[in-house]
Design a protein around this motif. Structure first.
Motif, PDB file in Angstrom:
ATOM      1  N   TYR A   1     -11.307   4.259  -9.278  1.00  0.00           N
ATOM      2  CA  TYR A   1     -10.749   4.063  -7.939  1.00  0.00           C
ATOM      3  C   TYR A   1     -10.622   5.391  -7.200  1.00  0.00           C
ATOM      4  N   ARG A   2     -10.041   6.396  -7.865  1.00  0.00           N
ATOM      5  CA  ARG A   2      -9.866   7.694  -7.208  1.00  0.00           C
ATOM      6  C   ARG A   2     -11.207   8.358  -6.923  1.00  0.00           C
ATOM      7  N   LEU A   3     -12.172   8.202  -7.828  1.00  0.00           N
ATOM      8  CA  LEU A   3     -13.496   8.798  -7.609  1.00  0.00           C
ATOM      9  C   LEU A   3     -14.168   8.191  -6.393  1.00  0.00           C
TER      10      LEU A   3
ATOM     11  N   ALA B   1     -15.362   6.491   0.382  1.00  0.00           N
ATOM     12  CA  ALA B   1     -15.409   5.048   0.574  1.00  0.00           C
ATOM     13  C   ALA B   1     -14.030   4.529   0.977  1.00  0.00           C
ATOM     14  N   GLY B   2     -14.001   3.348   1.536  1.00  0.00           N
ATOM     15  CA  GLY B   2     -12.755   2.740   1.947  1.00  0.00           C
ATOM     16  C   GLY B   2     -11.972   2.192   0.769  1.00  0.00           C
ATOM     17  N   LEU B   3     -10.825   1.629   1.075  1.00  0.00           N
ATOM     18  CA  LEU B   3      -9.941   1.100   0.046  1.00  0.00           C
ATOM     19  C   LEU B   3     -10.600  -0.008  -0.770  1.00  0.00           C
ATOM     20  N   LEU B   4     -11.214  -0.978  -0.102  1.00  0.00           N
ATOM     21  CA  LEU B   4     -11.692  -2.164  -0.815  1.00  0.00           C
ATOM     22  C   LEU B   4     -12.843  -1.877  -1.781  1.00  0.00           C
ATOM     23  N   PRO B   5     -13.855  -1.066  -1.405  1.00  0.00           N
ATOM     24  CA  PRO B   5     -14.869  -0.723  -2.414  1.00  0.00           C
ATOM     25  C   PRO B   5     -14.277   0.009  -3.612  1.00  0.00           C
TER      26      PRO B   5
END
Length: 230
Positions: free
Chosen positions: A127-129, A135-139
């Motif tokens: 997620y952090r990478l 990238a946005g939150l959802l991807p």
């Protein structure tokens, strides 16, 4: 995930319990600190634990003769960081062992390492990478939730291979065998869990944005001056 009661040799069961203990103790301190410093987090913490319990209790038959489960640990790791999920995930596993006969007490340490430690850390790292790449939150949520699921099953395969190496090909052959047992159903299940995580965070963004901002998942929106002029 959910290695059955008594399935591991005693030395392996004890070893994995010792390995899991520091993470669980650290997670307990993290939960106490979160509740003490931010009592408003209590409800969302409970919801994260309940989500993990319900999702990981779903047992789906596998065409390879085993069974597959979602894990549900990714969203909690994204919201509260992996140490919190080390405790919540272990509590979930304990209740599932006692109430549903999923897993067991002797294998609780091994299951906790895979489910409550490695899965959340890999998912949070992914997620952090992805967020760090712009990238946005959802991807990022999709990547984190899906990989938390897959990492759990990869770890379980490694644990089983250590305990039961193949007679001719040793540890490597056993890893390939156990990964093959899980992969056919677990890969599409992980992708489906990633999509479920996206839907969950879309709902949280729409209905609990202040909480996501407080947790650092979303950036705080700038305040609009009185009169509406920017």
């Amino acid at each position: 995930m959910h290695i059955a009661e008594g399935f591991l040799p005693p030395a392996h069961a004890v070893g994995w319990t010792v390995a899991a203990a520091p993470f669980v103790l650290h997670g307990a301190r993290a939960v106490v600190r979160e509740v003490r410093e931010r009592p408003e987090s209590t409800l969302l913490l409970g919801a994260a634990g309940a989500f993990t319990f319900v999702l990981s209790a779903i047992k789906l038959p596998s065409v390879t003769g085993s069974s597959s489960h979602p894990t549900g640990t990714g969203p909690g790791a994204i919201l509260f960081r992996p140490p919190v999920m080390a405790l919540l995930g272990t509590v979930v596993l304990l209740f599932q062992a006692l109430l549903l006969a999923h897993g067991g007490l002797t294998t609780l340490g091994a299951n906790a390492v895979a489910f409550a430690v490695v899965g959340p850390w890999v998912g949070y790292g992914a997620y952090r990478l992805v967020r760090g790449l712009g990238a946005g939150l959802l991807p990022a949520v999709f990547a984190g939730v899906a990989l938390a699921d897959l990492a759990t099953y990869v770890t379980t395969s490694l644990q089983l291979a250590l305990a039961f190496p193949d007679a001719s090909t040793g540890f490597a052959g056993a890893v390939a065998k156990f990964l093959g047992v899980f992969a056919i159903t677990q890969v599409p299940l992980a992708l489906a869990e990633g999509l479920l995580g996206v839907l969950l965070f879309r709902a949280l963004t729409a209905n609990a944005r202040p909480e996501l901002e407080r947790l650092g998942v979303l950036r705080r929106e700038p305040a609009v001056p009185a009169g509406g002029a920017a």
